[in-house]
Write a protein that holds these residues in place. Structure first.
Motif, PDB file in Angstrom:
ATOM      1  N   HIS A  27      35.459  38.573  41.858  1.00 44.22           N
ATOM      2  CA  HIS A  27      35.511  39.980  42.264  1.00 44.22           C
ATOM      3  C   HIS A  27      36.591  40.743  41.500  1.00 44.22           C
ATOM      4  CE1 HIS A  27      32.523  39.830  45.446  1.00 44.22           C
ATOM      5  NE2 HIS A  27      33.048  38.684  45.858  1.00 44.22           N
ATOM      6  N   TYR A  28      37.688  40.076  41.169  1.00 47.50           N
ATOM      7  CA  TYR A  28      38.715  40.747  40.371  1.00 47.50           C
ATOM      8  C   TYR A  28      38.226  40.988  38.943  1.00 47.50           C
ATOM      9  CZ  TYR A  28      42.954  41.356  43.120  1.00 47.50           C
ATOM     10  OH  TYR A  28      43.889  41.809  44.000  1.00 47.50           O
ATOM     11  N   MET A  29      37.269  40.202  38.467  1.00 54.86           N
ATOM     12  CA  MET A  29      36.777  40.369  37.104  1.00 54.86           C
ATOM     13  C   MET A  29      36.134  41.742  36.931  1.00 54.86           C
ATOM     14  SD  MET A  29      34.060  38.038  34.951  1.00 54.86           S
ATOM     15  CE  MET A  29      32.730  38.417  36.116  1.00 54.86           C
ATOM     16  N   TYR A  30      35.184  42.088  37.817  1.00 56.82           N
ATOM     17  CA  TYR A  30      34.544  43.392  37.644  1.00 56.82           C
ATOM     18  C   TYR A  30      35.455  44.535  38.104  1.00 56.82           C
ATOM     19  CZ  TYR A  30      33.084  43.078  42.599  1.00 56.82           C
ATOM     20  OH  TYR A  30      33.055  42.967  43.961  1.00 56.82           O
ATOM     21  N   PHE A  31      36.393  44.242  39.042  1.00 54.82           N
ATOM     22  CA  PHE A  31      37.361  45.269  39.411  1.00 54.82           C
ATOM     23  C   PHE A  31      38.252  45.617  38.222  1.00 54.82           C
ATOM     24  CE2 PHE A  31      41.726  46.218  40.775  1.00 54.82           C
ATOM     25  CZ  PHE A  31      41.517  47.386  41.489  1.00 54.82           C
ATOM     26  N   ASN A  32      38.748  44.596  37.529  1.00 55.73           N
ATOM     27  CA  ASN A  32      39.596  44.835  36.354  1.00 55.73           C
ATOM     28  C   ASN A  32      38.811  45.492  35.224  1.00 55.73           C
ATOM     29  OD1 ASN A  32      42.006  43.856  37.422  1.00 55.73           O
ATOM     30  ND2 ASN A  32      41.525  41.744  36.859  1.00 55.73           N
ATOM     31  N   LEU A  33      37.521  45.181  35.110  1.00 54.02           N
ATOM     32  CA  LEU A  33      36.701  45.844  34.106  1.00 54.02           C
ATOM     33  C   LEU A  33      36.691  47.350  34.345  1.00 54.02           C
ATOM     34  CD1 LEU A  33      34.651  45.838  31.772  1.00 54.02           C
ATOM     35  CD2 LEU A  33      32.847  45.438  33.479  1.00 54.02           C
ATOM     36  N   ALA A  34      36.451  47.749  35.592  1.00 51.15           N
ATOM     37  CA  ALA A  34      36.445  49.180  35.922  1.00 51.15           C
ATOM     38  C   ALA A  34      37.837  49.789  35.752  1.00 51.15           C
ATOM     39  CB  ALA A  34      35.951  49.380  37.353  1.00 51.15           C
ATOM     40  N   ARG A  35      38.862  49.052  36.173  1.00 47.00           N
ATOM     41  CA  ARG A  35      40.232  49.581  36.120  1.00 47.00           C
ATOM     42  C   ARG A  35      40.701  49.783  34.689  1.00 47.00           C
ATOM     43  NH1 ARG A  35      45.433  46.615  36.700  1.00 47.00           N
ATOM     44  NH2 ARG A  35      47.031  48.120  37.309  1.00 47.00           N
ATOM     45  N   TYR A  36      40.546  48.769  33.845  1.00 51.13           N
ATOM     46  CA  TYR A  36      41.053  48.886  32.477  1.00 51.13           C
ATOM     47  C   TYR A  36      40.229  49.858  31.645  1.00 51.13           C
ATOM     48  CZ  TYR A  36      44.128  44.960  33.465  1.00 51.13           C
ATOM     49  OH  TYR A  36      45.096  44.155  33.998  1.00 51.13           O
ATOM     50  N   ALA A  37      38.915  49.934  31.905  1.00 53.50           N
ATOM     51  CA  ALA A  37      38.097  50.910  31.190  1.00 53.50           C
ATOM     52  C   ALA A  37      38.548  52.326  31.530  1.00 53.50           C
ATOM     53  CB  ALA A  37      36.619  50.719  31.547  1.00 53.50           C
ATOM     54  N   ASP A  96      39.576  22.176  49.140  1.00 56.55           N
ATOM     55  CA  ASP A  96      38.285  22.685  48.687  1.00 56.55           C
ATOM     56  C   ASP A  96      38.055  24.109  49.202  1.00 56.55           C
ATOM     57  OD1 ASP A  96      35.767  22.139  47.287  1.00 56.55           O
ATOM     58  OD2 ASP A  96      34.857  22.363  49.266  1.00 56.55           O
ATOM     59  N   ASN A  97      38.545  24.388  50.418  1.00 56.77           N
ATOM     60  CA  ASN A  97      38.487  25.768  50.925  1.00 56.77           C
ATOM     61  C   ASN A  97      39.328  26.698  50.070  1.00 56.77           C
ATOM     62  OD1 ASN A  97      36.837  24.981  53.039  1.00 56.77           O
ATOM     63  ND2 ASN A  97      38.558  24.639  54.445  1.00 56.77           N
ATOM     64  N   VAL A  98      40.508  26.226  49.663  1.00 59.87           N
ATOM     65  CA  VAL A  98      41.382  27.021  48.794  1.00 59.87           C
ATOM     66  C   VAL A  98      40.680  27.312  47.471  1.00 59.87           C
ATOM     67  CG1 VAL A  98      43.559  27.018  47.514  1.00 59.87           C
ATOM     68  CG2 VAL A  98      43.490  26.130  49.854  1.00 59.87           C
ATOM     69  N   ARG A  99      40.080  26.278  46.892  1.00 56.99           N
ATOM     70  CA  ARG A  99      39.413  26.429  45.592  1.00 56.99           C
ATOM     71  C   ARG A  99      38.273  27.444  45.664  1.00 56.99           C
ATOM     72  NH1 ARG A  99      34.864  24.612  43.651  1.00 56.99           N
ATOM     73  NH2 ARG A  99      34.542  23.288  45.485  1.00 56.99           N
ATOM     74  N   ARG A 100      37.417  27.302  46.683  1.00 60.61           N
ATOM     75  CA  ARG A 100      36.268  28.208  46.789  1.00 60.61           C
ATOM     76  C   ARG A 100      36.718  29.655  46.948  1.00 60.61           C
ATOM     77  NH1 ARG A 100      33.984  24.187  50.186  1.00 60.61           N
ATOM     78  NH2 ARG A 100      34.597  25.426  52.007  1.00 60.61           N
ATOM     79  N   ASN A 101      37.758  29.873  47.755  1.00 60.32           N
ATOM     80  CA  ASN A 101      38.200  31.254  47.964  1.00 60.32           C
ATOM     81  C   ASN A 101      38.814  31.843  46.698  1.00 60.32           C
ATOM     82  OD1 ASN A 101      38.442  33.227  50.318  1.00 60.32           O
ATOM     83  ND2 ASN A 101      40.470  33.365  49.388  1.00 60.32           N
ATOM     84  N   TYR A 102      39.582  31.023  45.967  1.00 58.98           N
ATOM     85  CA  TYR A 102      40.166  31.513  44.716  1.00 58.98           C
ATOM     86  C   TYR A 102      39.071  31.860  43.708  1.00 58.98           C
ATOM     87  CZ  TYR A 102      45.195  31.018  45.346  1.00 58.98           C
ATOM     88  OH  TYR A 102      46.491  31.198  45.743  1.00 58.98           O
ATOM     89  N   PHE A 103      38.043  31.044  43.639  1.00 57.62           N
ATOM     90  CA  PHE A 103      36.966  31.329  42.695  1.00 57.62           C
ATOM     91  C   PHE A 103      36.251  32.624  43.051  1.00 57.62           C
ATOM     92  CE2 PHE A 103      36.199  26.721  41.068  1.00 57.62           C
ATOM     93  CZ  PHE A 103      37.475  26.752  40.513  1.00 57.62           C
ATOM     94  N   ARG A 104      36.091  32.897  44.360  1.00 56.14           N
ATOM     95  CA  ARG A 104      35.496  34.175  44.769  1.00 56.14           C
ATOM     96  C   ARG A 104      36.400  35.341  44.374  1.00 56.14           C
ATOM     97  NH1 ARG A 104      33.731  31.298  49.553  1.00 56.14           N
ATOM     98  NH2 ARG A 104      35.647  31.946  50.630  1.00 56.14           N
ATOM     99  N   ILE A 105      37.707  35.150  44.559  1.00 56.57           N
ATOM    100  CA  ILE A 105      38.657  36.210  44.191  1.00 56.57           C
ATOM    101  C   ILE A 105      38.595  36.473  42.691  1.00 56.57           C
ATOM    102  CG2 ILE A 105      41.122  36.725  43.957  1.00 56.57           C
ATOM    103  CD1 ILE A 105      41.566  35.432  46.655  1.00 56.57           C
ATOM    104  N   TYR A 106      38.563  35.400  41.903  1.00 52.67           N
ATOM    105  CA  TYR A 106      38.508  35.577  40.442  1.00 52.67           C
ATOM    106  C   TYR A 106      37.274  36.370  40.031  1.00 52.67           C
ATOM    107  CZ  TYR A 106      42.010  31.846  40.380  1.00 52.67           C
ATOM    108  OH  TYR A 106      43.135  31.093  40.575  1.00 52.67           O
TER     109      TYR A 106
END
Length: 421
Positions: A319-329, A307-317
C-alpha cells in the motif's frame, strides 16, 4: 490524551478556534483600519524594509499589541475557569507563547523574502554589466542577511527548547493520568507499551504536527496578502488568459488537488499501521514471557506470531508503494507548477529577477501551507494509529466498550485459550 493536559479539551479547543476566527476578522475588519487611522498605517509591499527594522514598523508594533490583548483575554478566561487544573500554565499560556513565537518566525521569513528582491535585482544588474555596481553592494546585503539569519537561528533554538519541555509536560500529564487508573487498564493488551511508548510517540509526533499546523496557519495569514499583491505582476496565464489574483487561485487549486490525491491514496494506511503495532506487541510479549518461562516462546508459537508480523509488513509495503507513487509524482510536478504558469510573464519581460524570486518564494510558502496534509500525511498516519491504541485506554477509564479492533483481539485470545485448553 487531551483532558490530562488541557482543561475541558472539547470546549477549550472549540473556543480557541472560534476566538482565533474572531481575532482574525477583528483585525482585518476593525483593528487594522483603526490602527492605520491613528498613525499605524501599513507600508506598501514594495517599500517594506528588508532588514531588522522591519520588526519595528509601526504596523507590526500595533499587531503585537493586538495579539497580546486577544491572548490575555482568552488565556485569562481559561486560567480562572480552570483555576485548579495542575497543567494550566503549560497548556494555556505555553500554547499561546508557542503560537506567538511561530508567528514571529513567519515574519522572519517575510523579511528574507523582502531581501530577495534587492539582492536578485542587484545580481541581475551586475550580470548585465550595468554601471555603478561595486563589490560593497553585495557585501552590504550579505551582512543584512546574516543579521536576519542569526535572529532566525536564535528564535528557532529557543522555540525548540521550550517546545521540547512543553511536550514532555504533556507526556508527563498523560503518564500520571494513566498510572492513576492502572487497575482499570492493566488487562488491555500491551498496556505497558501504551503507557510508556505510545504516550511518548503521541507527544513527540504531536510536537512536529502541531508546530507545522500553527506555522502553516500563520504563514497563510502573513503571506496571503503578499501573494495577492504580487499577483498583479502575473495576470496572463497559459491556456486560460487573464485571471485576477491568479497566484492565489493557483496555489489554492494545486494544494486541494494534492490533498485529495494523497488522502485517497493513503486511506488504508492508518489501519495497517495500527495492526502492525498490534502484531509487533504480541510477538514481543511472547518473547518477554519466554525469558522467564520455559514453556513460553516455543518455536511453533513464535513462528506463527512472526508470520503475522511478516504478512502485515508485506501489506504495508504494497500500500505504501502506490501511495509513494502518488506522493512523489505530485511533489515532482510541484517543482514546475508555478513556473509553467509564469512563462508568459517571464517571456514578456514583465518582471525582474528579484520580483521573480519574491513570487517564487511567496507562492511556495502559501502552497506549502495549503499542502499541510500533503506534507504531513505519513506522520498523520502514524499519529492516527497511536490514537487508535490510546483510545482503548480512554474507553476502559470511562467504563465504555472497547473499540471494535480491541474487542476482536480479546475474542481471538479467548478462542485460542479454549483451543489450548
Amino acid at each position: 490524551m487531551f483532558h490530562s493536559f488541557f482543561p475541558q479539551p472539547r470546549p477549550f479547543f472549540t473556543s480557541l478556534v472560534v476566538w482565533t476566527l474572531v481575532a482574525i476578522l477583528g483585525w482585518y475588519f476593525f483593528a487594522a483600519g483603526f490602527g492605520a487611522a491613528h498613525g499605524f498605517a501599513p507600508v506598501a509591499e514594495e517599500q517594506q524594509p528588508y532588514d531588522l527594522s522591519f520588526f519595528l514598523l509601526r504596523e507590526n508594533i500595533w499587531f503585537y499589541g493586538y495579539f497580546v490583548l486577544m491572548t490575555v483575554i482568552f488565556c485569562g478566561f481559561w486560567h480562572f475557569k480552570a483555576i485548579h487544573h495542575p497543567w494550566k500554565l503549560w497548556s494555556i499560556w505555553g500554547s499561546a507563547l508557542i503560537i506567538f513565537v511561530t508567528y514571529f518566525g513567519v515574519q522572519i521569513s517575510v523579511v528574507i523574502n523582502n531581501w530577495r528582491r534587492p539582492f536578485g535585482d542587484l545580481l541581475q544588474n551586475a550580470l548585465s554589466k550595468k554601471p555603478g555596481i561595486v563589490e560593497g553592494n553585495f557585501y552590504d546585503l550579505m551582512i543584512t542577511f546574516a543579521q536576519i539569519a542569526f535572529l532566525s537561528m536564535f528564535v528557532s533554538i529557543i522555540t525548540d527548547f521550550f517546545t521540547s519541555h512543553y511536550i514532555f509536560r504533556w507526556r508527563t500529564a498523560m503518564n500520571n493520568f494513566y498510572m492513576a487508573k492502572w487497575e482499570k487498564l492493566r488487562h488491555i493488551e500491551g498496556a505497558s507499551q501504551r503507557v510508556q511508548e505510545d504516550t511518548m510517540r503521541f507527544s513527540s509526533t504531536l510536537e512536529g504536527l502541531g508546530i507545522s499546523l500553527i506555522n502553516s496557519v500563520m504563514t497563510l495569514v502573513v503571506f496571503l496578502p503578499i501573494l495577492l499583491a504580487l499577483s498583479s505582476y502575473v495576470t496572463d496565464l497559459p491556456f486560460i488568459g487573464k485571471v485576477p489574483n491568479s497566484l492565489f487561485w493557483l496555489a489554492l487549486f494545486w494544494s486541494i488537488f494534492g490533498t485529495f490525491l494523497l488522502a485517497f491514496a493513503g486511506i488504508k494506511l492508518p489501519g495497517l499501521n495500527f495492526r502492525n503495532q498490534r502484531v509487533e506487541a504480541a510477538y514481543r510479549k511472547e518473547l518477554v514471557y519466554g525469558e522467564d518461562h520455559a514453556d513460553r516462546a516455543q518455536p511453533i508459537t513464535v513462528v506463527a506470531l512472526f508470520d503475522n508480523v511478516r504478512r502485515n509488513y508485506f501489506r504495508i509495503y504494497f500500500h505504501y508503494m502506490y501511495f509513494n507513487l502518488a506522493r512523489y509524482a505530485y511533489l515532482q510536478a510541484d517543482n514546475l507548477f508555478v513556473f509553467f504558469f509564469m512563462v508568459p510573464t517571464i517571456v514578456a519581460g514583465a518582471i525582474t529577477y528579484g520580483i521573480f524570486q519574491q513570487i517564487s518564494t511567496a507562492f511556495g510558502q502559501v502552497s506549502n501551507s495549503f499542502q499541510y496534509l500533503v506534507n504531513s500525511w505519513t506522520t498523520i498516519i502514524e499519529l492516527l494509529s497511536i490514537h487508535k491504541r490510546l483510545k482503548a485506554f480512554e474507553a476502559a477509564i470511562d467504563d465504555e466498550p472497547l473499540p471494535n479492533i480491541d474487542q476482536h483481539y480479546l475474542e481471538r485470545q479467548a478462542q485460542n485459550a479454549e483451543v489450548d485448553g
